[in-house]
Design a protein around this motif. Structure first.
Motif, short mmCIF file in Angstrom:
data_model
loop_
_atom_site.label_atom_id
_atom_site.label_comp_id
_atom_site.label_asym_id
_atom_site.label_seq_id
_atom_site.Cartn_x
_atom_site.Cartn_y
_atom_site.Cartn_z
N THR A 1 0.61 -0.95 -0.03
CA THR A 1 -0.04 -0.05 -0.10
C THR A 1 0.94 1.28 0.01
O THR A 1 2.19 1.11 0.40
CB THR A 1 -0.99 0.07 1.35
OG1 THR A 1 -1.66 1.33 1.22
CG2 THR A 1 -0.15 0.00 2.57
N THR A 2 0.28 2.38 -0.42
CA THR A 2 1.12 3.64 -0.63
C THR A 2 0.69 4.36 0.83
O THR A 2 1.45 5.28 1.19
CB THR A 2 0.69 4.48 -1.53
OG1 THR A 2 -0.58 4.80 -1.76
CG2 THR A 2 1.32 3.90 -2.80
N MET A 3 -0.22 3.95 1.57
CA MET A 3 -0.68 4.65 2.76
C MET A 3 0.29 4.20 4.14
O MET A 3 0.99 3.19 3.93
CB MET A 3 -2.10 4.41 3.19
CG MET A 3 -2.95 4.84 1.82
SD MET A 3 -4.80 4.65 2.00
CE MET A 3 -5.09 6.01 3.13
N ASP A 4 0.14 4.85 5.01
CA ASP A 4 1.09 4.54 6.27
C ASP A 4 0.30 3.36 6.87
O ASP A 4 -0.98 3.26 7.46
CB ASP A 4 0.75 5.81 7.20
CG ASP A 4 1.52 5.61 8.52
OD1 ASP A 4 1.73 4.35 8.85
OD2 ASP A 4 2.24 6.50 9.07
N VAL A 5 1.09 2.21 7.08
CA VAL A 5 0.73 0.99 7.58
C VAL A 5 0.22 0.88 9.05
O VAL A 5 -0.85 0.52 9.43
CB VAL A 5 1.57 -0.10 7.49
CG1 VAL A 5 1.00 -1.47 7.84
CG2 VAL A 5 1.76 -0.40 5.92
N GLN A 6 1.03 1.81 9.81
CA GLN A 6 0.52 1.96 11.15
C GLN A 6 -0.80 2.76 11.39
O GLN A 6 -1.51 2.53 12.47
CB GLN A 6 1.55 2.63 11.86
CG GLN A 6 3.07 1.92 11.71
CD GLN A 6 2.83 0.23 12.36
OE1 GLN A 6 2.12 0.09 13.59
NE2 GLN A 6 3.32 -0.70 11.93
N LEU A 7 -0.92 3.66 10.66
CA LEU A 7 -2.01 4.52 10.75
C LEU A 7 -3.41 3.57 10.18
O LEU A 7 -4.42 3.58 10.76
CB LEU A 7 -2.00 5.71 9.81
CG LEU A 7 -3.21 6.70 10.02
CD1 LEU A 7 -3.40 7.15 11.26
CD2 LEU A 7 -2.96 8.03 8.88
N LEU A 8 -3.18 2.64 9.11
CA LEU A 8 -4.25 1.84 8.64
C LEU A 8 -4.59 0.87 9.85
O LEU A 8 -5.69 0.68 10.06
CB LEU A 8 -3.75 1.06 7.57
CG LEU A 8 -3.63 1.72 6.19
CD1 LEU A 8 -2.88 0.79 5.09
CD2 LEU A 8 -4.80 2.20 5.71
N LEU B 1 -9.86 10.95 17.24
CA LEU B 1 -8.55 10.07 17.81
C LEU B 1 -7.21 10.29 16.96
O LEU B 1 -6.12 10.44 17.58
CB LEU B 1 -8.75 8.72 18.24
CG LEU B 1 -7.82 7.73 18.77
CD1 LEU B 1 -7.59 8.17 20.08
CD2 LEU B 1 -8.31 6.34 18.56
N LEU B 2 -7.31 10.01 15.91
CA LEU B 2 -6.11 10.20 14.85
C LEU B 2 -5.84 11.39 14.35
O LEU B 2 -4.76 11.64 13.59
CB LEU B 2 -6.53 9.19 13.75
CG LEU B 2 -6.74 7.54 14.08
CD1 LEU B 2 -6.92 6.75 12.96
CD2 LEU B 2 -5.51 7.14 14.91
N VAL C 1 -10.65 8.74 7.39
CA VAL C 1 -10.95 7.53 8.26
C VAL C 1 -11.63 6.56 7.23
O VAL C 1 -11.26 5.44 7.36
CB VAL C 1 -11.76 7.74 9.30
CG1 VAL C 1 -12.21 6.37 10.00
CG2 VAL C 1 -10.98 8.73 10.44
N SER C 2 -12.68 6.84 6.32
CA SER C 2 -13.18 6.07 5.61
C SER C 2 -12.43 5.38 4.55
O SER C 2 -12.32 4.29 4.43
CB SER C 2 -14.28 6.76 4.90
OG SER C 2 -15.26 5.94 3.99
N LYS C 3 -11.44 6.31 4.26
CA LYS C 3 -10.27 5.78 3.12
C LYS C 3 -9.11 4.76 3.71
O LYS C 3 -9.08 3.84 3.31
CB LYS C 3 -9.65 6.92 2.49
CG LYS C 3 -10.42 7.73 1.64
CD LYS C 3 -9.80 8.82 0.93
CE LYS C 3 -10.28 9.87 0.10
NZ LYS C 3 -9.70 11.02 -0.19
N LEU C 4 -9.18 5.16 4.96
CA LEU C 4 -8.27 3.92 5.72
C LEU C 4 -8.71 2.71 6.21
O LEU C 4 -8.13 1.53 5.70
CB LEU C 4 -7.78 4.79 7.03
CG LEU C 4 -6.73 5.94 7.12
CD1 LEU C 4 -6.56 6.60 8.58
CD2 LEU C 4 -5.32 5.68 6.66
N ILE C 5 -10.04 2.59 6.28
CA ILE C 5 -10.52 1.63 6.69
C ILE C 5 -10.93 0.79 5.40
O ILE C 5 -10.64 -0.72 5.28
CB ILE C 5 -12.09 1.69 7.15
CG1 ILE C 5 -11.91 2.42 8.84
CG2 ILE C 5 -12.93 0.64 7.26
CD1 ILE C 5 -13.10 2.72 9.09
N ALA C 6 -11.17 1.28 4.09
CA ALA C 6 -11.52 0.63 2.84
C ALA C 6 -10.06 0.15 2.33
O ALA C 6 -10.14 -1.00 2.06
CB ALA C 6 -11.81 1.72 1.96
N GLU C 7 -8.80 0.82 2.69
CA GLU C 7 -7.51 0.53 2.18
C GLU C 7 -7.15 -0.94 3.02
O GLU C 7 -6.61 -1.82 2.57
CB GLU C 7 -6.62 1.37 2.35
CG GLU C 7 -5.23 1.09 1.92
CD GLU C 7 -5.11 0.95 0.59
OE1 GLU C 7 -3.90 0.84 0.11
OE2 GLU C 7 -6.14 1.11 -0.30
#
Length: 315
Positions: A4-11, A31-32, A39-45
């Motif tokens: 993924t190109t997103m932050d794994v820890q944040l995911l 919280l974040l 948040v919606s994008k993080l959960i979907a990813e």
């Protein structure tokens, strides 16, 4: 590693808060310190890359553990794993998840050799998210297939996909499945080819597909002749080793020059995992077990029931 190109820890924090802590997306955003759309994008990813997995249990499904035991005893193999439901319709995802579990259980280490065969099922699972991390494990093809138009029979492509997913070390074989007599002779002295055949002898495990009966078969590698009378008795094949209902080898013109490990070498590999999910493969699975070409079977519920119900299953 999850791709993924997103932050794994944040995911992970977002997915854990949402699925494990039962927080609402607005609460997770606070919280974040991110926006609610984020948040919606993080959960979907997290779901897309396999960090989050769901299992929907079928209440009408039988006791898979009991079914696994019955099928293992019938086939006389070491292990049987059964994915619930029809895995052909589900893109073999359950088969891929079970393969991941089996590979984790093998405890493969750096320098160990894992072989992969060609076929629609092995191709389908080779890039799935449920596969384990295998850094330093060497992955190599079992059959040639450089010239194949169908990616399911391009063993180098299957090895590449698997290595990309697991971070194993790929080794490629630049040879057709059926070389000409002159090329066959040349290969016996080619260092790159001999390096692959050496890996075959060193293999700790192999993952193979199980081909369905020759008669009426739609998917077939280009080197196997169509409408060949000598292949009519073949109820299946593993690594281009065709066999009859008794598990005995079925030869055809050119089969003596196929690029593949021998049946004897296949039987010497400590762990041979066969993937087969299709009720049409019931006789293929039975005869493949009789031939001793696999020690573990991963299948699905309809196929397992078809094997147990097959007229030859009691033989």
């Amino acid at each position: 590693m999850l791709e993924t190109t997103m932050d794994v820890q944040l995911l992970h924090r977002a997915a854990s808060a949402y699925y494990l802590d039962d927080l609402r997306q607005a609460e997770i955003a606070e919280l974040l310190h991110v926006s609610r759309p984020t948040v919606s994008k993080l959960i979907a990813e997290a779901r897309r890359i396999g960090m989050v997995r769901f299992e929907v249990l079928d209440p009408s499904a039988g006791d898979l553990a009991d079914l696994e035991l019955r099928l293992r005893e019938r086939l006389g193999v070491a292990r049987v794993r059964i994915a619930a439901g029809d895995q052909v319709q589900r893109g073999f995802r359950g088969v891929g998840d079970l393969l991941g579990e089996e590979l984790r259980g093998l405890g493969l280490r750096r320098g160990d050799v894992l072989l992969l065969s060609s076929g629609k099922t092995t191709y389908a699972v080779s890039g799935m998210a449920g596969l384990p991390e295998l850094p330093g494990v060497i992955v190599a093809p079992t059959v040639g297939g450089q010239q194949e138009p169908d990616p399911s029979f391009q063993t180098n492509e299957i090895v590449r996909r698997f290595a990309d997913r697991t971070h194993a070390e790929p080794r490629f074989m630049f040879a057709p499945a059926q070389p000409s007599p002159s090329l066959w002779d040349s290969l016996q002295a080619d260092p790159s080819f001999l390096a692959i055949t050496d890996l075959w002898r060193r293999a700790r495990a192999v993952v193979v597909g199980v081909g369905e009966p020759y008669r009426g078969r739609e998917s077939l590698t280009s080197v196997v002749p169509r409408d060949e009378p000598l292949l009519e008795p073949a109820v299946g094949d593993i690594n281009l080793h065709f066999y009859d209902a008794a598990g005995e080898a079925v030869a055809f013109p050119g089969s003596d020059c196929l690029v593949r490990p021998s049946r004897e070498l296949m039987r010497d590999i400590p762990d041979a995992i066969a993937l087969a999910a299709d009720v049409r493969k019931a006789p293929s699975i039975l005869a493949g077990a009789r031939a001793g070409l696999f020690s573990t079977l991963i299948t699905d519920e309809p196929t397992a029931l078809a094997v147990l119900a097959h007229p030859d299953s009691a033989v």
